[in-house]
Write a protein that holds these residues in place. Structure first.
Motif, PDB file in Angstrom:
ATOM      1  N   MET A 267      25.404  -2.975  48.054  1.00  0.00           N
ATOM      2  CA  MET A 267      25.521  -3.391  46.719  1.00  0.00           C
ATOM      3  C   MET A 267      26.924  -3.146  45.850  1.00  0.00           C
ATOM      4  SD  MET A 267      21.661  -1.860  45.483  1.00  0.00           S
ATOM      5  CE  MET A 267      21.975  -2.013  43.537  1.00  0.00           C
ATOM      6  N   TYR A 268      27.496  -1.825  46.561  1.00  0.00           N
ATOM      7  CA  TYR A 268      28.875  -1.484  46.083  1.00  0.00           C
ATOM      8  C   TYR A 268      29.852  -2.536  46.481  1.00  0.00           C
ATOM      9  CZ  TYR A 268      33.131   1.439  45.397  1.00  0.00           C
ATOM     10  OH  TYR A 268      34.238   1.787  45.163  1.00  0.00           O
ATOM     11  N   GLU A 269      29.628  -3.236  47.566  1.00  0.00           N
ATOM     12  CA  GLU A 269      30.539  -4.063  47.845  1.00  0.00           C
ATOM     13  C   GLU A 269      30.295  -5.518  47.029  1.00  0.00           C
ATOM     14  OE1 GLU A 269      33.165  -3.781  49.787  1.00  0.00           O
ATOM     15  OE2 GLU A 269      32.829  -1.938  50.396  1.00  0.00           O
ATOM     16  N   GLY A 270      29.395  -5.805  46.362  1.00  0.00           N
ATOM     17  CA  GLY A 270      28.996  -6.724  45.444  1.00  0.00           C
ATOM     18  C   GLY A 270      28.296  -7.962  46.137  1.00  0.00           C
ATOM     19  N   MET A 271      27.871  -7.599  47.448  1.00  0.00           N
ATOM     20  CA  MET A 271      27.033  -8.633  47.947  1.00  0.00           C
ATOM     21  C   MET A 271      25.902  -8.905  47.544  1.00  0.00           C
ATOM     22  SD  MET A 271      28.124  -6.788  51.771  1.00  0.00           S
ATOM     23  CE  MET A 271      27.365  -8.252  52.837  1.00  0.00           C
ATOM     24  N   LEU A 272      25.060  -8.230  46.591  1.00  0.00           N
ATOM     25  CA  LEU A 272      23.859  -8.409  45.890  1.00  0.00           C
ATOM     26  C   LEU A 272      24.311  -9.041  44.505  1.00  0.00           C
ATOM     27  CD1 LEU A 272      21.451  -5.618  47.482  1.00  0.00           C
ATOM     28  CD2 LEU A 272      21.993  -8.046  48.259  1.00  0.00           C
ATOM     29  N   GLY A 273      25.370  -9.420  44.052  1.00  0.00           N
ATOM     30  CA  GLY A 273      25.692  -9.629  42.882  1.00  0.00           C
ATOM     31  C   GLY A 273      26.706  -8.731  41.989  1.00  0.00           C
ATOM     32  N   ASP A 274      27.406  -9.338  41.088  1.00  0.00           N
ATOM     33  CA  ASP A 274      28.354  -8.504  40.371  1.00  0.00           C
ATOM     34  C   ASP A 274      27.761  -7.496  39.422  1.00  0.00           C
ATOM     35  OD1 ASP A 274      30.291 -10.233  41.351  1.00  0.00           O
ATOM     36  OD2 ASP A 274      29.821 -11.487  39.486  1.00  0.00           O
TER      37      ASP A 274
END
Length: 474
Positions: A267-274
């Motif tokens: 989630m922190y890397e933005g892989m599940l959305g902004d």
């Protein structure tokens, strides 16, 4: 011709001369004659001299027997680790010394208010049942307590002569009791049935009292040793149970933590959305603390691995890659404190032989300590180089440092230089303990240089990989 008055004296009485010749057959008479003449001049006859010699021989023989029983009791005491064997040996020695009909031993049990027969030698079966146990208020035991107290006050030996009326139903005659004493307390006693004609003198009493004291002290020491050994075994069992419990709990904690940490990083890397900045900051805190919790769990798992001497598989590996993985797992913590990492090592370092997971944790512990005990925005140095067939790694900081007198203790399990550090800096005191174990498993060395208020430098040396090395189990 010169006249010899000594020879005249000898020939005054032909009987005396013939007795002398019979007493010293075939020997030179000069010295013996002179000695006999001296005795004769003093008014002692040869028969009296013979009796005195025989008495002296008996005294010497008795002293030899007394010394023998004391030496024997002391030897048995020094080599005994079992109360029953020890007391039986002493009982038999005293039985022989006294030439007694039979003997037996009582031990006093304060918690049961009675003295119980512990062992016997040559005792008639008909007596055993009636003497199996005696209450502590029995006249016999009361008298034994009294003579023991009297012996301490007067400094004279006392052996109790047991009167027949104490056990009228048992028809005891010429029986003695010898207290067993430890720390001025009567812990038991010996009893012996003597031959009717045998009477004890003061020397006998001294010997018997000494053996009684030696027996009392030895029994107490053996019992204390047994209690200590039992307590030690119980502690070892509890220690094993604790280690197994910690191992099970840490494994259970690690399973959900992997999911928490993994999804937080995704989630922190933005892989599940902004996400907005506040959401990213919140996730950063979650990731950072999950890393911290993971390190604590890993340290407990590794501690148990070393406690239970678990095996680890070794293989050739790149130290640069190992240190890179360690730095990656600490990246959030380094970033939080604004630390500057100065790395100085070639990416193509010679291979070393070891376990990748253990070595990664080694450098995590060392770098984590450097970050933890250094001020914000300070520098951490990490360098590696080959030297004399080993890989030498240095991790340095300019943090709070370690007092010189504490450095020898820092590798102990759960040790903290200052208890308040646990509150101020966190941690569980296992980092350096585990680091030392990991280095030693790899046949290397670790040492620390530090100055309080200046900083710390940790030196690690590990053997370089040799082509013909085999897998090293631990």
């Amino acid at each position: 011709m010169t006249h010899d008055p000594f020879m005249d004296f000898l020939f005054i009485n032909d009987t005396i001369l013939s007795e002398l010749l019979a007493y010293f057959p075939g020997r030179e008479l000069y010295l013996h004659s002179f000695l006999v003449i001296v005795f004769l001049l003093s008014g002692i006859t040869l028969s009296q001299l013979t009796v005195q010699c025989q008495n002296a021989e008996r005294k010497v023989s008795r002293k030899d027997r007394e010394l023998l029983i004391l030496h024997s009791a002391a030897s048995v005491s020094a080599s005994s680790h079992d109360v029953h064997d020890f007391l039986e040996n002493v009982l038999n020695e005293l039985l022989s010394y006294l030439n007694a009909n039979y003997g037996f031993i009582y031990l006093i049990k304060q918690d049961s208010d009675k003295a119980s027969m512990f062992a016997d030698a040559e005792m008639p079966v008909r007596l055993k049942k009636g003497l199996a146990s005696i209450p502590l208020d029995h006249p016999l035991i009361v008298n034994i307590m009294e003579i023991s107290a009297l012996s301490r006050k007067t400094e004279k030996p006392h052996v109790l002569e047991v009167k027949p009326d104490i056990f009228p139903e048992l028809d005891l005659d010429n029986v003695i009791a010898i207290p067993m004493v430890a720390r001025n307390a009567v812990t038991g006693f010996f009893m012996f049935s003597l031959k009717k004609q045998l009477k004890l003198n003061e020397d006998d009493a001294y010997v018997l009292e000494s053996v009684g004291k030696l027996a009392g002290i030895t029994v107490e020491n053996i019992q204390l040793l047994e209690k200590t050994t039992k307590a030690y075994e119980e502690l070892k069992s509890l220690e094993k149970m604790k280690d197994e419990f910690v191992s099970n709990v840490t494994h259970e904690l690690k399973t959900p933590l992997i999911s928490i940490k993994g999804y937080s990083e995704i989630m922190y890397e933005g892989m599940l959305g902004d996400m907005n900045e506040k959401q990213k900051h919140g996730l950063k805190v979650i990731v950072s603390n999950s890393e911290r919790l993971n390190r604590l769990i890993e340290s407990l798992l590794h501690m148990n691995a070393f406690q239970f001497k678990k095996q680890h598989v070794f293989s050739p590996l790149s130290l640069a890659d190992v240190m890179g993985n360690a730095l990656k797992s600490l990246s959030f913590k380094v970033e939080e404190k604004g630390m500057v990492l100065n790395t100085n090592y070639d990416k193509r370092l010679h291979f070393i032989y070891g376990n990748a997971e253990l070595l990664k944790q080694l450098f995590v512990y060392l770098i984590d300590n450097a970050v933890k005990f250094s001020p914000y925005r300070s520098h951490i140095g990490i360098c590696a180089y080959e030297e004399s067939g080993s890989m030498h790694v240095e991790v340095s900081d300019n943090g709070i440092g370690i007092p010189e007198n504490q450095i020898p203790k820092i590798f102990e399990r759960f040790y903290q230089v200052d208890g308040s550090m646990t509150r101020n800096y966190g941690g569980n005191g296992l980092g350096l303990y585990l680091a030392k174990n990991i280095v030693e498993v790899h046949k290397g060395n670790i040492c620390v240089e530090s100055r309080e208020g200046v900083g710390t430098k940790v030196h690690v040396s590990l053997p370089l990989y040799e082509e013909d090395e085999n897998i090293i189990p631990i």
